[in-house]
Design an enzyme around this catalytic site. Structure first.
Site, PDB file in Angstrom:
ATOM      1  N   ILE A  98       0.842  -1.199   0.000  1.00 21.24           N
ATOM      2  CA  ILE A  98       0.000   0.000   0.000  1.00 21.24           C
ATOM      3  C   ILE A  98       0.875   1.245   0.000  1.00 21.24           C
ATOM      4  O   ILE A  98       1.774   1.374   0.842  1.00 21.24           O
ATOM      5  CB  ILE A  98      -0.898   0.028   1.265  1.00 21.24           C
ATOM      6  CG1 ILE A  98      -1.670  -1.292   1.400  1.00 21.24           C
ATOM      7  CG2 ILE A  98      -1.853   1.210   1.219  1.00 21.24           C
ATOM      8  CD1 ILE A  98      -2.300  -1.480   2.767  1.00 21.24           C
ATOM      9  N   CYS A  99       0.633   2.134  -0.945  1.00 25.34           N
ATOM     10  CA  CYS A  99       1.403   3.384  -0.989  1.00 25.34           C
ATOM     11  C   CYS A  99       0.656   4.426  -0.169  1.00 25.34           C
ATOM     12  O   CYS A  99      -0.260   5.084  -0.657  1.00 25.34           O
ATOM     13  CB  CYS A  99       1.548   3.842  -2.442  1.00 25.34           C
ATOM     14  SG  CYS A  99       2.465   5.373  -2.619  1.00 25.34           S
ATOM     15  N   LEU A 100       1.006   4.504   1.100  1.00 22.16           N
ATOM     16  CA  LEU A 100       0.317   5.419   2.011  1.00 22.16           C
ATOM     17  C   LEU A 100       1.369   5.973   2.971  1.00 22.16           C
ATOM     18  O   LEU A 100       2.007   5.211   3.708  1.00 22.16           O
ATOM     19  CB  LEU A 100      -0.785   4.670   2.769  1.00 22.16           C
ATOM     20  CG  LEU A 100      -1.616   5.455   3.773  1.00 22.16           C
ATOM     21  CD1 LEU A 100      -2.412   6.558   3.078  1.00 22.16           C
ATOM     22  CD2 LEU A 100      -2.574   4.536   4.526  1.00 22.16           C
TER      23      LEU A 100
END
Lengths: 161, 363
Positions: A98-100
């Site tokens: 997840i790109c967070l």
């Protein structure tokens, strides 16, 4: 994919244990809405069920989040990935990464599993289209052998989603 | 007509009164109908170290004031969670209804001061360990906690120090680490940038804080010997391994050699040997003797204590190194009793570190 391989990691420190027990107790008192976690005997890995919020692209769909806690949690961020199949989302790679920003550079020890879950659900809810990130194939190829997303140097594309 | 002008004059005078009572703490947004914002603090006899809450209270009246009670709202607050803030504002609003038809600006502000004074304690859990900030043990002792002056967020002193040290270590680790997978090629510079920004941001609200806040806690904990001892016991095996690891050793050696070099060049101001101890003073660890075998074992144990609690700050490490080359067991014997007596003297420091940055005369 990456979901099955766990990073080789040390047991939780005493401080991490205390903190996680406290978080677990609070989760059981009031779990964030849209999330289910059935307590297991493994405090270091939580598998949490997420249900897409009504009125969003993911309404009624369920996904599984796997949260692994490092030895020095909460100083160090937990590793959070979606188990296969990961939801189609412009910031979620097909291997579940997840790109967070809050999971990596912007992690703060004042955050909790619960607050991270809420951020992820809100990220899902604001998705404009069910699609993979543009560099999905290249990234997933580079992540073979179960590399942790925490080893990635993330470049946070946009803050709109 | 005359009556109306008189009424307006009365209200204007009331605003003037509020300004003269609160001085710079009262901002007049509009003279008539009055709209003021007052910086309200609990009564702590101007001791900001005892202040855990504050509020910028907005009072906005209509042209019907004082027949119609004013609108009361919070512009900004520190140290108040939502519940307490709602309670505070609704209490003042009720007071305003009670007082309708009477001049009430100053009375409302005083009501706010009164309620804030009753609320003037840190509430809730430490955001880092999630256990209550103020928890009286059975024997009445509590964990020390601190607050960041910029946002009034409170933490257990041990918790915030652990986080601070982690950040310092994290920085060095990152610089060493080699390239990893990138999602975009430019990202390495962005990463370094964000890491340096990490420093001095409140873990809760990310507001920038003065590193002095942390230094004060470090001094406070450093002055308390019993605390040091208990921290050492808490070290688990891995942490001990880290302290004895090669990188740690080489780091100590590096600073020891730097120190020797500085000493040879007369670049050091050394502590007086007949040092007398004042309350609240920071004292470097007394010189120790690595010559005798017995001395070695003692040395090791205190080395652990110092290193484990003083962090990786080069300045701190230097003070550890200071004691090494000057081996003099007689000296040590003379100083050691003082070290244990330091604890009660440490107390007054507490008052100092929480002073607001403005009055530098305190330092």
């Amino acid at each position: 994919m990456t979901s099955s391989s766990s990073p080789s990691r040390k047991a939780l420190s005493k401080i991490a244990c205390n903190r996680l027990q406290k978080e677990l107790a609070e989760w059981q008192m009031s779990p964030p809405s849209g999330f289910k976690y059935r307590v297991s005997d493994n405090l270091q890995r939580w598998v949490i069920e997420v249900t897409g919020a009504a009125g969003t692209l993911y309404a009624g769909e369920t996904y599984q989040l796997q949260v692994d806690f490092p030895e020095h949690y909460p100083m160090e961020a937990p590793q959070v990935i979606f188990l296969n199949p990961a939801p189609m989302h412009p910031h979620i790679y097909s291997n579940g990464h997840i790109c967070l920003d809050i999971l990596y550079d912007s992690w703060s020890p004042a955050m909790t599993v619960s607050s991270v879950c809420i951020s992820i659900l809100s990220m899902l809810s604001s998705s404009p289209a069910k699609q993979r990130p543009q560099d999905n194939d290249r990234y997933v190829r580079n992540c073979r052998n179960g590399r942790s997303p925490k080893e990635t140097r993330w470049w946070f594309h946009d803050d709109k989603v | 007509m005359a009556a109306e002008a008189e009424a307006e004059e009365e209200v204007r005078q009331e605003v003037e009164a509020a300004v003269s009572v609160y001085g710079d703490d009262c901002r007049v947004m509009c003279g008539f109908p009055p709209h003021i914002v007052v910086h309200v603090r609990p009564r702590t006899a101007d001791d900001s170290s005892q202040q855990f809450v504050e509020l910028f209270l907005g009072i906005k009246t209509s042209s019907q004031y004082p027949k119609e009670p004013p609108h009361v709202y919070a512009v900004e607050s520190k140290g108040l969670d939502e519940n307490r803030q709602v309670y505070l504002i609704s209490s003042i609003q009720n007071k305003a209804k009670e007082l309708s038809c009477y001049p009430m600006l100053v009375i409302l502000c005083e009501e706010a001061v009164e309620i804030l004074s009753n609320m003037n304690h840190p509430a809730g859990d430490c955001p880092l360990c999630l256990y209550p900030l103020v928890q009286e043990d059975k024997d009445g002792s509590a964990l020390p906690f601190m607050k960041l002056m910029s946002c009034y967020h409170c933490f257990h002193s041990d918790c915030i120090m652990r986080w601070w040290k982690w950040l310092q270590n994290d920085d060095t680790d990152l610089k060493k680490s080699s390239a990893a997978v990138t999602t975009e090629d430019l990202s390495s510079s962005a990463k370094n940038h964000s890491v340096s920004q990490h420093k001095g941001l409140c873990p809760v609200c990310r507001k920038v804080f003065d590193e002095k806040d942390i230094e004060h806690v470090r001094d406070l904990l450093g002055a308390n010997t019993s605390q040091l001892a208990s921290l050492t016991i808490d070290l688990d095996k891995d942490e001990k391994e880290l302290l004895h690891s090669e990188s740690e050793k080489s780091r100590r050696e590096k600073f020891a050699s730097l120190f020797n070099l500085q000493q040879e060049r007369n670049g050091l101001i050394e502590p007086k040997k007949d040092l007398s101890i004042q309350p609240g003073m920071y004292i470097p660890r007394p010189p120790s003797a690595p010559t005798a075998a017995e001395g070695d074992t003692i040395d090791d144990s205190c080395e652990d204590t110092t290193t484990s609690t003083s962090g990786t700050d080069p300045h701190e490490t230097n003070s550890t190194a200071t004691t090494k080359p000057n081996s003099n067991s007689g000296n040590r014997r003379r100083h050691r009793p003082h070290a244990s007596r330091r604890q009660p003297h440490g107390q007054p420091v507490r008052q100092q570190w929480q002073r607001k940055g403005g009055d530098t005369s305190q330092q």
